[in-house]
Scaffold this motif. Structure first.
Motif, PDB file in Angstrom:
ATOM      1  N   PHE A  74      -1.363  -9.077  20.085  1.00  0.00           N
ATOM      2  CA  PHE A  74      -2.104  -9.881  21.058  1.00  0.00           C
ATOM      3  C   PHE A  74      -2.884 -10.995  20.365  1.00  0.00           C
ATOM      4  N   LEU A  75      -3.503 -10.609  19.272  1.00  0.00           N
ATOM      5  CA  LEU A  75      -4.325 -11.581  18.542  1.00  0.00           C
ATOM      6  C   LEU A  75      -3.472 -12.757  18.075  1.00  0.00           C
ATOM      7  N   GLU A  76      -2.237 -12.462  17.764  1.00  0.00           N
ATOM      8  CA  GLU A  76      -1.361 -13.473  17.174  1.00  0.00           C
ATOM      9  C   GLU A  76      -0.844 -14.486  18.183  1.00  0.00           C
ATOM     10  N   LYS A  77      -1.093 -14.208  19.467  1.00  0.00           N
ATOM     11  CA  LYS A  77      -0.549 -15.109  20.488  1.00  0.00           C
ATOM     12  C   LYS A  77      -1.251 -16.450  20.578  1.00  0.00           C
ATOM     13  N   VAL A  82      -6.250 -16.253  16.065  1.00  0.00           N
ATOM     14  CA  VAL A  82      -5.907 -15.288  15.013  1.00  0.00           C
ATOM     15  C   VAL A  82      -6.339 -15.816  13.647  1.00  0.00           C
ATOM     16  N   GLU A  83      -6.230 -17.109  13.473  1.00  0.00           N
ATOM     17  CA  GLU A  83      -6.634 -17.699  12.202  1.00  0.00           C
ATOM     18  C   GLU A  83      -8.133 -17.505  11.981  1.00  0.00           C
ATOM     19  N   GLY A  84      -8.890 -17.657  13.064  1.00  0.00           N
ATOM     20  CA  GLY A  84     -10.330 -17.510  12.966  1.00  0.00           C
ATOM     21  C   GLY A  84     -10.775 -16.079  12.747  1.00  0.00           C
ATOM     22  N   PHE A  85     -10.081 -15.152  13.371  1.00  0.00           N
ATOM     23  CA  PHE A  85     -10.569 -13.774  13.339  1.00  0.00           C
ATOM     24  C   PHE A  85      -9.890 -12.843  12.338  1.00  0.00           C
ATOM     25  N   SER A  86      -8.692 -13.187  11.887  1.00  0.00           N
ATOM     26  CA  SER A  86      -7.982 -12.232  11.022  1.00  0.00           C
ATOM     27  C   SER A  86      -8.753 -11.804   9.773  1.00  0.00           C
ATOM     28  N   PRO A  87      -9.566 -12.683   9.146  1.00  0.00           N
ATOM     29  CA  PRO A  87     -10.264 -12.210   7.946  1.00  0.00           C
ATOM     30  C   PRO A  87     -11.282 -11.111   8.227  1.00  0.00           C
ATOM     31  N   GLU A  88     -11.684 -10.968   9.477  1.00  0.00           N
ATOM     32  CA  GLU A  88     -12.754 -10.002   9.726  1.00  0.00           C
ATOM     33  C   GLU A  88     -12.351  -8.882  10.687  1.00  0.00           C
ATOM     34  N   ALA A 101       3.261   2.707  15.398  1.00  0.00           N
ATOM     35  CA  ALA A 101       4.365   1.741  15.403  1.00  0.00           C
ATOM     36  C   ALA A 101       3.803   0.324  15.303  1.00  0.00           C
ATOM     37  N   GLU A 102       2.701   0.083  16.038  1.00  0.00           N
ATOM     38  CA  GLU A 102       2.043  -1.214  15.935  1.00  0.00           C
ATOM     39  C   GLU A 102       0.563  -0.986  15.662  1.00  0.00           C
ATOM     40  N   PRO A 103       0.024  -1.601  14.620  1.00  0.00           N
ATOM     41  CA  PRO A 103      -1.393  -1.413  14.311  1.00  0.00           C
ATOM     42  C   PRO A 103      -2.262  -1.856  15.492  1.00  0.00           C
ATOM     43  N   LEU A 104      -3.400  -1.207  15.637  1.00  0.00           N
ATOM     44  CA  LEU A 104      -4.353  -1.573  16.684  1.00  0.00           C
ATOM     45  C   LEU A 104      -5.582  -2.201  16.037  1.00  0.00           C
ATOM     46  N   VAL A 105      -5.983  -3.306  16.610  1.00  0.00           N
ATOM     47  CA  VAL A 105      -7.171  -3.976  16.118  1.00  0.00           C
ATOM     48  C   VAL A 105      -8.371  -3.441  16.885  1.00  0.00           C
ATOM     49  N   VAL A 106      -9.467  -3.172  16.179  1.00  0.00           N
ATOM     50  CA  VAL A 106     -10.714  -2.850  16.878  1.00  0.00           C
ATOM     51  C   VAL A 106     -11.284  -4.196  17.324  1.00  0.00           C
ATOM     52  N   ARG A 107     -11.517  -4.349  18.645  1.00  0.00           N
ATOM     53  CA  ARG A 107     -11.833  -5.680  19.182  1.00  0.00           C
ATOM     54  C   ARG A 107     -12.962  -6.396  18.441  1.00  0.00           C
ATOM     55  N   PRO A 108     -12.687  -7.636  18.040  1.00  0.00           N
ATOM     56  CA  PRO A 108     -13.751  -8.485  17.516  1.00  0.00           C
ATOM     57  C   PRO A 108     -14.338  -9.301  18.667  1.00  0.00           C
ATOM     58  N   THR A 109     -13.600  -9.349  19.767  1.00  0.00           N
ATOM     59  CA  THR A 109     -13.909 -10.046  21.000  1.00  0.00           C
ATOM     60  C   THR A 109     -12.687  -9.775  21.872  1.00  0.00           C
ATOM     61  N   SER A 110     -12.807  -9.991  23.195  1.00  0.00           N
ATOM     62  CA  SER A 110     -11.748  -9.457  24.052  1.00  0.00           C
ATOM     63  C   SER A 110     -10.903 -10.481  24.812  1.00  0.00           C
ATOM     64  N   GLU A 111     -10.961 -11.738  24.410  1.00  0.00           N
ATOM     65  CA  GLU A 111     -10.177 -12.755  25.118  1.00  0.00           C
ATOM     66  C   GLU A 111      -8.714 -12.343  25.305  1.00  0.00           C
ATOM     67  N   PHE A 203     -15.801 -21.992  18.595  1.00  0.00           N
ATOM     68  CA  PHE A 203     -15.110 -20.708  18.675  1.00  0.00           C
ATOM     69  C   PHE A 203     -13.603 -20.878  18.460  1.00  0.00           C
ATOM     70  N   ALA A 204     -13.026 -19.936  17.721  1.00  0.00           N
ATOM     71  CA  ALA A 204     -11.598 -19.994  17.416  1.00  0.00           C
ATOM     72  C   ALA A 204     -10.765 -19.814  18.686  1.00  0.00           C
ATOM     73  N   GLY A 205     -10.188 -20.897  19.157  1.00  0.00           N
ATOM     74  CA  GLY A 205      -9.357 -20.836  20.358  1.00  0.00           C
ATOM     75  C   GLY A 205      -9.965 -21.598  21.526  1.00  0.00           C
ATOM     76  N   ALA A 206     -11.194 -22.065  21.359  1.00  0.00           N
ATOM     77  CA  ALA A 206     -11.864 -22.791  22.444  1.00  0.00           C
ATOM     78  C   ALA A 206     -11.516 -24.270  22.396  1.00  0.00           C
ATOM     79  N   VAL A 207     -11.649 -24.925  23.557  1.00  0.00           N
ATOM     80  CA  VAL A 207     -11.549 -26.383  23.601  1.00  0.00           C
ATOM     81  C   VAL A 207     -12.910 -26.948  23.212  1.00  0.00           C
ATOM     82  N   THR A 208     -13.946 -26.392  23.854  1.00  0.00           N
ATOM     83  CA  THR A 208     -15.311 -26.789  23.537  1.00  0.00           C
ATOM     84  C   THR A 208     -16.211 -25.563  23.577  1.00  0.00           C
ATOM     85  N   SER A 209     -17.112 -25.470  22.598  1.00  0.00           N
ATOM     86  CA  SER A 209     -18.085 -24.375  22.588  1.00  0.00           C
ATOM     87  C   SER A 209     -19.481 -24.928  22.806  1.00  0.00           C
TER      88      SER A 209
END
Length: 477
Positions: A74-77, A82-88, A101-111, A203-209
């Motif tokens: 989901f994050l990769e979509k 994903v670029e913003g959040f993958s390091p953390e 089968a597929e790793p689960l991410v513990v939510r860093p945020t839920s968009e 914010f990673a993925g926002a148009v404007t924050s």
RNA sequence: CGGGGCGUAGCGCAGUUUGGUUAGCGCGCACGGUUUGGGUCCGUGAGGCCGUCGGUUCAAAUCCGACCGCCCCGACCA
């Protein structure tokens, strides 16, 4: 007096760490970067939560709950996201003794997971707007953590809305920013600068924050809440589509906005002093503490009886606590409750009982000057008035401090100097790269481009180009 | 992840440089008394695998090595 606490001007950072623990707000956990929020600190958070929740409901939002685990895919979509959040990210690879089968991410945020659900729920323009908030914990694997300000796991609320039009989504983004502003000013007594984030801070993925920025007592900025206009980025990534009035397929427009337990840190660092916390009455877990004073056993009985009557009289108009512990002296209790930031203390001794009075001590005015002798008659009206006065006073004090630490600057040299002690306001027309250089050279970043603009144009503090906006620069937490 | 600091009683520390009786001090805690209008005072007492593992030695809190953790300063973030 208080050698119990490192003075703020000696080492602000140390002061913060000490007071958070000594005032029983939080404690370090056995897990690196995580904290235990203690009952007193949690009650403060509950006050924050209740006041915000009330405002969310009043603006048409409802609460729901989405899962802690999010499929990695989901994050990769959304590329930027994903670029913003993958390091953390914290990632779960095993469950029930088996590799997943597929790793689960513990939510860093839920968009992402909410986007996925919204795609299922939205079919028609009649399903919009979708105005949902959730109160949850999230996990971000931070390198450097501090109690409340940045912990690996933290509590927050995240609002996620979907709209039929760009204008409506944009309006929602700003509406929630103003809800946060209203909360900060009127509940937390924290003056804030509402504004837009620069390109590099958004914010990673926002148009404007958008953000509300507060100034702590050491002159540093604390981003206290954010509201994001997400455009159609997440709608496209998760296929949130609907049929409009003309039977045409449209992508929805979405927003998200959040405020976290960091706000507790903001309250601590905005109002606290060398005696400890100073809590705004509107958020204080205990607004009034009654400290009975006695010498002999006969006095103890009469004073305690009067103190209980006093509590009875006040308990419907404020959050009152009677400290009837007989293991501590009155003086000890004074210091103790001051450290905990209780806005108003009522000292009740034998003399007061005889005279029908009580000594009121304001936390925001230390020592004798904050003490007034009140009549026991009408306390249920005078105390709430006094609490409101204190609320106003600490806001005005914080406002005066902040405004005296914001300076308009015309040159880069001036900017460098000003950000040592506060915020610099300057015309700005620079690029992302210019901003990065300023950060490297001064440790300061653009905290926001305030909504409140002077108008007209000026010369960019860094590039010398003609600029149409001013920006606020400061060092940040 | 780089630089610095620190792990000894619940908390704060001394002792480690130069190895040597039973590991101390302050606060806190328990009990008794005294006191209570700005952190009372006195007495008695409980509480320790000296971060973990390994090595050197007749002997290790102390010397050596590795690891773990925490705090501060930087790079990344609500």
């Amino acid at each position: 007096m208080a050698d119990f606490l490192t003075p703020q001007n000696e080492d602000f950072s140390k002061w913060y760490n000490e007071i958070v623990q000594k005032a029983d707000l939080a404690d370090y956990s056995p897990v690196r970067g995580c904290m235990v929020i203690k009952p007193y600190g949690y009650t403060l958070w509950e006050r924050i939560r209740d006041e915000l929740d009330r405002r969310f409901k009043a603006t048409g939002h409802v609460n729901a709950y989405f899962p802690l685990f999010i499929p990695m895919s989901f994050l990769e979509k959304e590329a930027e996201h994903v670029e913003g959040f993958s390091p953390e990210l914290a990632v779960v690879t095993h469950g029930g003794g088996e590799e997943l089968a597929e790793p689960l991410v513990v939510r860093p945020t839920s968009e992402t997971i909410i986007g996925y659900m919204y795609a299922k729920w939205v079919q028609s323009y009649r399903d919009l707007p979708l105005l949902i908030n959730q109160w949850a914990n999230v996990v971000r694997w931070e390198l450097r953590t501090r109690l409340f300000l940045r912990t690996t796991e933290f509590l927050w609320q995240e609002g996620h809305t979907a709209h039929a039009t760009q204008a409506e989504a944009f309006e929602e983004t700003l509406r929630m920013l103003s809800v946060y502003t209203d909360f900060a000013v009127n509940e937390a007594a924290i003056p804030v600068l509402p504004g837009r984030k620069s390109e590099s801070e958004k914010f990673a993925g926002a148009v404007t924050s958008y953000t509300i920025e507060a100034m702590m007592k050491d002159g540093k900025a604390l981003q206290s809440a954010t509201s994001h206009f997400l455009g159609q980025n997440f709608a496209k990534a998760f296929d949130i589509k609907f049929l409009d009035e003309n039977n045409a397929q449209q992508f929805a427009w979405t927003t998200s906005w959040g405020l976290s337990t960091r706000m507790v840190g903001a309250v601590v660092m905005t109002h606290g002093d060398d005696q400890g916390l100073v809590l705004p009455p509107r958020l204080a877990p205990v607004q009034v503490v009654i400290v009975p004073i006695w010498r002999k056993d006969e006095e103890r009985a009469t004073v305690l009886e009067a103190a209980r009557a006093l509590r009875q009289c006040l308990q419907d108009v404020c959050r009152v606590h009677l400290d009837d512990r007989d293991t501590f002296s009155a003086g000890w209790k004074f210091n103790d409750w001051e450290m905990r930031g209780v806005p108003l203390r009522l000292e009740l001794g034998p003399r007061d009982v005889a005279n029908g009075t009580v000594m009121a001590a304001r936390r925001d005015q230390p020592g004798r000057e904050g003490k007034t002798l009140l009549s026991l008659v009408d306390l249920e009206t005078t105390v709430p008035v006094l609490l409101a006065t204190i609320q106003q006073a600490i806001y005005q004090k914080a406002l005066a401090f902040r405004d005296s630490h914001i300076h308009d600057v015309r040159s880069y040299d001036e900017l460098k100097e000003v950000v040592e002690t506060g915020f610099a306001r300057a015309w700005w027309a620079g690029s992302r790269e210019d901003e990065a250089r300023i950060k490297e050279e001064t440790k300061a970043t653009i905290r926001c481009i305030p909504l409140d603009q002077p108008g007209g144009s000026g010369t960019c503090v860094f590039t010398g180009r003609e600029a149409s906006e001013v920006a606020i620069f400061g060092r940040a937490y």
